[in-house]
Write a protein that holds these residues in place. Structure first.
Motif, PDB file in Angstrom:
ATOM      1  N   SER A   1       0.888  -1.135   0.049  1.00 21.55           N
ATOM      2  CA  SER A   1      -0.123   0.062  -0.035  1.00 21.55           C
ATOM      3  C   SER A   1       0.960   1.300   0.080  1.00 21.55           C
ATOM      4  O   SER A   1       2.093   1.212  -0.365  1.00 21.55           O
ATOM      5  CB  SER A   1      -1.115  -0.129   1.225  1.00 21.55           C
ATOM      6  OG  SER A   1      -0.107  -0.143   2.418  1.00 21.55           O
ATOM      7  N   GLY A   2       0.266   2.330   0.577  1.00 21.88           N
ATOM      8  CA  GLY A   2       1.095   3.689   0.462  1.00 21.88           C
ATOM      9  C   GLY A   2       1.566   3.991  -0.929  1.00 21.88           C
ATOM     10  O   GLY A   2       0.721   4.326  -1.697  1.00 21.88           O
ATOM     11  N   ASN A   3       2.872   4.412  -0.976  1.00 21.90           N
ATOM     12  CA  ASN A   3       3.421   4.769  -2.279  1.00 21.90           C
ATOM     13  C   ASN A   3       3.812   4.084  -3.249  1.00 21.90           C
ATOM     14  O   ASN A   3       4.507   4.358  -4.172  1.00 21.90           O
ATOM     15  CB  ASN A   3       4.398   5.836  -1.916  1.00 21.90           C
ATOM     16  CG  ASN A   3       5.668   5.134  -1.173  1.00 21.90           C
ATOM     17  OD1 ASN A   3       5.786   3.864  -0.998  1.00 21.90           O
ATOM     18  ND2 ASN A   3       6.613   5.852  -1.009  1.00 21.90           N
ATOM     19  N   HIS A   4       3.394   2.690  -2.978  1.00 19.62           N
ATOM     20  CA  HIS A   4       3.722   1.640  -4.034  1.00 19.62           C
ATOM     21  C   HIS A   4       2.750   1.723  -5.332  1.00 19.62           C
ATOM     22  O   HIS A   4       1.585   2.141  -5.265  1.00 19.62           O
ATOM     23  CB  HIS A   4       3.677   0.387  -3.364  1.00 19.62           C
ATOM     24  CG  HIS A   4       4.757  -0.058  -2.427  1.00 19.62           C
ATOM     25  ND1 HIS A   4       4.701  -1.309  -1.713  1.00 19.62           N
ATOM     26  CD2 HIS A   4       5.880   0.629  -2.218  1.00 19.62           C
ATOM     27  CE1 HIS A   4       5.925  -1.156  -0.912  1.00 19.62           C
ATOM     28  NE2 HIS A   4       6.410  -0.061  -1.074  1.00 19.62           N
ATOM     29  N   PHE A   5       3.476   1.433  -6.308  1.00 16.35           N
ATOM     30  CA  PHE A   5       2.824   1.462  -7.531  1.00 16.35           C
ATOM     31  C   PHE A   5       3.275   0.745  -8.796  1.00 16.35           C
ATOM     32  O   PHE A   5       4.444   0.110  -8.858  1.00 16.35           O
ATOM     33  CB  PHE A   5       2.829   3.027  -8.355  1.00 16.35           C
ATOM     34  CG  PHE A   5       4.043   3.583  -8.454  1.00 16.35           C
ATOM     35  CD1 PHE A   5       4.730   3.254  -9.554  1.00 16.35           C
ATOM     36  CD2 PHE A   5       4.715   4.541  -7.483  1.00 16.35           C
ATOM     37  CE1 PHE A   5       6.038   3.736  -9.877  1.00 16.35           C
ATOM     38  CE2 PHE A   5       6.060   5.077  -7.723  1.00 16.35           C
ATOM     39  CZ  PHE A   5       6.630   4.800  -9.129  1.00 16.35           C
ATOM     40  N   VAL A   6       2.340   0.689 -10.029  1.00 21.31           N
ATOM     41  CA  VAL A   6       2.892  -0.096 -11.216  1.00 21.31           C
ATOM     42  C   VAL A   6       2.057   0.724 -12.302  1.00 21.31           C
ATOM     43  O   VAL A   6       1.180   1.118 -11.928  1.00 21.31           O
ATOM     44  CB  VAL A   6       2.267  -1.651 -11.216  1.00 21.31           C
ATOM     45  CG1 VAL A   6       2.944  -2.201 -12.685  1.00 21.31           C
ATOM     46  CG2 VAL A   6       3.078  -2.275 -10.196  1.00 21.31           C
ATOM     47  N   GLU A   7       2.962   1.198 -13.318  1.00 22.68           N
ATOM     48  CA  GLU A   7       2.355   2.286 -14.267  1.00 22.68           C
ATOM     49  C   GLU A   7       2.889   1.946 -15.283  1.00 22.68           C
ATOM     50  O   GLU A   7       4.137   1.664 -15.620  1.00 22.68           O
ATOM     51  CB  GLU A   7       2.433   3.591 -13.816  1.00 22.68           C
ATOM     52  CG  GLU A   7       4.002   4.096 -13.445  1.00 22.68           C
ATOM     53  CD  GLU A   7       4.277   5.554 -12.497  1.00 22.68           C
ATOM     54  OE1 GLU A   7       3.196   5.643 -11.660  1.00 22.68           O
ATOM     55  OE2 GLU A   7       5.045   6.132 -12.581  1.00 22.68           O
ATOM     56  N   PHE A   8       2.180   2.304 -16.479  1.00 20.28           N
ATOM     57  CA  PHE A   8       2.629   2.340 -18.002  1.00 20.28           C
ATOM     58  C   PHE A   8       2.888   3.898 -18.240  1.00 20.28           C
ATOM     59  O   PHE A   8       2.167   4.769 -17.751  1.00 20.28           O
ATOM     60  CB  PHE A   8       1.392   1.935 -18.941  1.00 20.28           C
ATOM     61  CG  PHE A   8       1.483   0.410 -19.070  1.00 20.28           C
ATOM     62  CD1 PHE A   8       2.263  -0.071 -19.713  1.00 20.28           C
ATOM     63  CD2 PHE A   8       0.257  -0.422 -18.383  1.00 20.28           C
ATOM     64  CE1 PHE A   8       2.327  -1.732 -19.867  1.00 20.28           C
ATOM     65  CE2 PHE A   8       0.252  -1.434 -18.501  1.00 20.28           C
ATOM     66  CZ  PHE A   8       1.154  -2.244 -19.469  1.00 20.28           C
ATOM     67  N   GLY A   9       3.811   4.119 -19.003  1.00 17.57           N
ATOM     68  CA  GLY A   9       4.273   5.564 -19.396  1.00 17.57           C
ATOM     69  C   GLY A   9       5.184   5.350 -20.411  1.00 17.57           C
ATOM     70  O   GLY A   9       5.495   4.342 -21.180  1.00 17.57           O
ATOM     71  N   SER A  10       5.564   6.599 -20.802  1.00 16.91           N
ATOM     72  CA  SER A  10       6.551   6.877 -22.162  1.00 16.91           C
ATOM     73  C   SER A  10       7.737   7.320 -21.409  1.00 16.91           C
ATOM     74  O   SER A  10       8.146   8.102 -20.602  1.00 16.91           O
ATOM     75  CB  SER A  10       6.076   7.954 -22.866  1.00 16.91           C
ATOM     76  OG  SER A  10       6.996   8.155 -23.972  1.00 16.91           O
ATOM     77  N   LEU A  11       8.736   6.594 -21.751  1.00 12.29           N
ATOM     78  CA  LEU A  11      10.445   6.721 -21.784  1.00 12.29           C
ATOM     79  C   LEU A  11      10.989   7.499 -22.757  1.00 12.29           C
ATOM     80  O   LEU A  11      11.010   7.168 -23.774  1.00 12.29           O
ATOM     81  CB  LEU A  11      11.090   5.376 -21.313  1.00 12.29           C
ATOM     82  CG  LEU A  11      12.509   5.679 -20.818  1.00 12.29           C
ATOM     83  CD1 LEU A  11      12.417   6.012 -19.275  1.00 12.29           C
ATOM     84  CD2 LEU A  11      13.361   4.590 -21.146  1.00 12.29           C
ATOM     85  N   THR A  12      11.602   8.899 -22.328  1.00 12.23           N
ATOM     86  CA  THR A  12      12.099   9.369 -23.404  1.00 12.23           C
ATOM     87  C   THR A  12      13.821   9.554 -23.289  1.00 12.23           C
ATOM     88  O   THR A  12      14.300   9.963 -22.021  1.00 12.23           O
ATOM     89  CB  THR A  12      11.716  10.998 -23.539  1.00 12.23           C
ATOM     90  OG1 THR A  12      10.303  11.039 -23.665  1.00 12.23           O
ATOM     91  CG2 THR A  12      12.543  11.793 -24.353  1.00 12.23           C
ATOM     92  N   LEU A  13      14.338   9.071 -24.425  1.00 14.05           N
ATOM     93  CA  LEU A  13      15.820   9.073 -24.428  1.00 14.05           C
ATOM     94  C   LEU A  13      16.270  10.476 -25.201  1.00 14.05           C
ATOM     95  O   LEU A  13      15.833  10.102 -26.580  1.00 14.05           O
ATOM     96  CB  LEU A  13      16.517   7.832 -24.734  1.00 14.05           C
ATOM     97  CG  LEU A  13      16.802   6.673 -23.510  1.00 14.05           C
ATOM     98  CD1 LEU A  13      16.850   5.455 -24.422  1.00 14.05           C
ATOM     99  CD2 LEU A  13      17.997   7.324 -22.870  1.00 14.05           C
TER     100      LEU A  13
END
Length: 466
Positions: free
Chosen positions: A220-232
Motif C-alpha cells: 500500500s502507501g506509495n507503491h505503484f505499477v504504471e505504464f508510461g513513456s520513456l524519453t531518451l
C-alpha cells in the motif's frame, strides 16, 4: 561438586550448567573441591583470562552477560553529532534534520549524509544515509526492507497502447494492499522462494508461507505499477534516442519484510534498554553477534524477495503484451550494504536513498502524475555514493488527507493526461516536493539519463480514493 556449590558462588542461568560441567571435568582430573572453587572464583573475577581451556565456555558466557548488562545499564550518545553533508537543505524540514542529528550521535556512527528528498521517518529519516562500524540498525533500513524500483523498456511504440488496454492489463496482472496477494491458482513461482536460507532461522521458516502467498504483488502507501513513456534524448541504456513504452514499479518485501524488521528491532531495543529515548528507534545489533548475523541474513533475503516481486510483475505484463523487454533497470533503496569508507569497512544504511556509485544506474520517481528519471551515479564520496530515492514528501499523510482538495488533485491528473486506478489523496502529487527541485539539488550526485512520463497508474486505494 553439585549445583548448590555453584549457585552459592553467584552463577546464574546457563552459567550454572557450564560451571558444573567444568567442575566435573576438573574433578575427573584429580582437582580438589577447594581447588575448583578457587578456580571458579578466578573465572568470575577475570573471565577474559580464561577464554581457553576447561573454563572457556563459562568464561565466554560471563563475558557475554557482562556486555549485555553494560548495554542495559545505558549507552551514552555523543554530546554533539558528527558533521555530515546535506543536499537540498532548503527542501528539508527541521524534523528530519533533528532525526539525522540523533543518528550521528550514536557511538557506532562514523559518517552520514542527507538527501534532498529527506523527511521524517521512524528512527533514521527517509532520505538518510548512515555508516556505522560493526553495527546494523533495523530501523536504519526501515520496515519495508528492500523497497525498490524497476523499469522495463518495451519494444512497443509509446503511443501504441491505449489507455483502456493499459488499464485492463494493470487490473488483471497486479495486486495491491496490505495482506493482499494473487489467488492461489493465479500465483506464480520464483526461485527466491526455494532458497535454502528460509530453513536457516525459525522466523524465516514461519514467514515462508506469507511470502509465498504475497509473491508478485505490491503493498500500500506509495507503491505503484504504471505504464508510461520513456524519453531518451540521446542513445544510452543500449537503446537509440527516442520514445518508448515502459513499465515502472515501486514495491518492497510485503508483510514478510515488515515482520523481519519488527522482530529484530525488538531484539535490538532489548539489547540496548538503557539507550537514550531520543535514539530508541535507532537501537542496533552488533554485526558479529548471533542476532546481528541473523538480521543480516534475513534482510538480504527480504531484499531479494522484493526484487522477485518486481520481476514477476514485469514478466506478467510483458507476457500479456507478447513482448520481451529491451532493457531493464532496478535498484533497492531500503537496505544496508558493507562499503569501504575512507579505507575502513563500514555498514552503510540507505533508508529511502538510492545507491549511486560511479556509473551505477538508478531510478528516481516523482509522483503519480509527475515524471520519474533514470539516473547514473557519479560516485560522490561525501554522499557515501548515494542519491535521493524520489521526490520526498512535503506533507505527511494526515496533513495531505486533511488539507488537499479532491477536485484540485483530479484536475492536476487530468491536466497531465494521467489515468489513476486506486490511489489515495494522501499520495496526491501536491503532497510531494517538486521532483525537478530535488534533482536540481543533487546534480553532483547523479546524471539524468532518461525521463519517464506516467500515463496509467495503479496504486492501493489509500486513505481516500482520488
Amino acid at each position: 561438586m553439585n549445583g548448590k556449590h555453584i549457585t552459592k558462588l553467584g552463577f546464574e542461568r546457563a552459567g550454572i550448567g557450564l560451571a558444573l560441567a567444568a567442575a566435573t571435568e576438573r574433578e575427573r582430573a584429580g582437582a580438589t573441591r577447594d581447588d575448583i572453587l578457587a578456580e571458579l572464583r578466578a573465572v568470575q573475577a577475570n573471565p577474559a583470562a580464561h577464554v581457553t581451556g576447561v573454563y572457556a565456555a563459562l568464561a565466554a558466557d560471563l563475558l557475554a552477560r557482562a556486555a549485555e548488562q553494560g548495554a542495559k545499564a545505558g549507552v551514552a550518545l555523543r554530546e554533539q553529532p558528527l558533521p555530515y553533508p546535506v543536499w537540498g537543505a532548503d527542501l528539508i524540514d527541521a524534523g528530519a534534520r533533528t532525526q539525522m542529528d540523533v543518528a550521528m550521535r550514536l557511538p557506532v556512527s562514523r559518517a552520514g549524509a542527507l538527501m534532498p528528498d529527506a523527511h521524517v521517518g521512524y528512527g533514521l529519516p527517509i532520505g538518510g544515509v548512515l555508516a556505522t562500524e560493526n553495527a546494523v540498525i533495523p530501523y536504519g533500513v526501515g520496515v519495508d526492507i528492500g523497497c525498490s524500483m524497476m523499469l522495463s523498456v518495451l519494444p512497443v511504440a509509446s503511443t501504441a497502447l491505449s489507455t483502456d488496454e493499459a488499464r485492463r492489463l494493470l487490473l488483471k496482472h497486479t495486486r495491491f494492499g496490505a495482506g493482499v496477494g494473487f489467488e492461489k491458482r493465479d500465483r506464480e513461482d520464483h526461485g527466491v522462494l526455494h532458497e535454502s536460507t528460509w530453513e536457516d532461522q525459525p522466523l524465516l521458516r514461519h514467514l515462508h508461507d506469507k511470502a509465498t502467498a504475497q509473491v508478485g504483488s505490491s503493498g500500500s502507501g506509495n507503491h505503484f505499477v504504471e505504464f508510461g513513456s520513456l524519453t531518451l534524448e540521446r542513445p544510452d541504456l543500449g537503446l537509440e534516442a527516442g520514445h518508448y513504452l515502459a513499465v515502472l514499479s515501486h514495491s518492497g518485501s510485503r508483510g514478510f519484510g515488515a515482520q523481519v524488521a519488527n522482530h529484530f528491532t525488538a531484539l535490538a531495543q532489548k539489547r540496548h534498554e538503557g539507550l537514550d529515548p531520543a535514539a530508541k528507534k535507532l537501537a542496533w545489533l552488533p554485526l558479529d553477534s548471533e542476532d546481528g548475523q541473523a538480521y543480516w541474513q534475513a534482510m538480504n533475503l527480504a531484499g531479494r524477495y522484493a526484487l522477485a516481486n518486481h520481476e514477476l510483475i514485469h514478466a506478467r505484463l510483458a507476457r500479456a503484451l507478447n513482448v520481451r523487454p529491451l532493457t531493464q533497470v532496478s535498484n533497492s533503496h531500503n537496505l544496508a550494504w558493507t562499503q569501504v569508507v575512507d579505507g575502513q569497512e563500514l555498514i552503510v544504511h540507505r533508508k529511502g536513498a538510492t545507491p549511486a556509485r560511479a556509473g551505477q544506474l538508478g531510478l528516481i520517481p516523482g509522483s503519480m502524475a509527475d515524471p520519474g528519471f533514470v539516473v547514473r551515479g557519479r560516485g560522490h564520496a561525501g554522499a557515501l555514493d548515494s542519491a535521493s530515492h524520489g521526490a520526498g514528501r512535503a506533507l505527511g499523510r494526515k496533513a495531505a488527507a486533511s488539507t488537499l482538495v479532491k477536485k484540485e488533485v483530479q484536475a492536476y491528473l487530468a491536466d497531465r493526461g494521467v489515468t489513476l486506478i486506486g490511489g489515495g489523496i494522501d499520495e496526491a502529487p501536491q503532497a510531494y516536493k517538486r521532483i525537478e527541485d530535488v534533482l536540481e539539488r543533487q546534480n553532483e550526485l547523479v546524471e539524468v539519463i532518461a525521463r519517464f512520463t506516467p500515463r496509467v497508474v495503479r496504486m492501493d486505494t489509500g486513505s481516500e480514493d482520488v
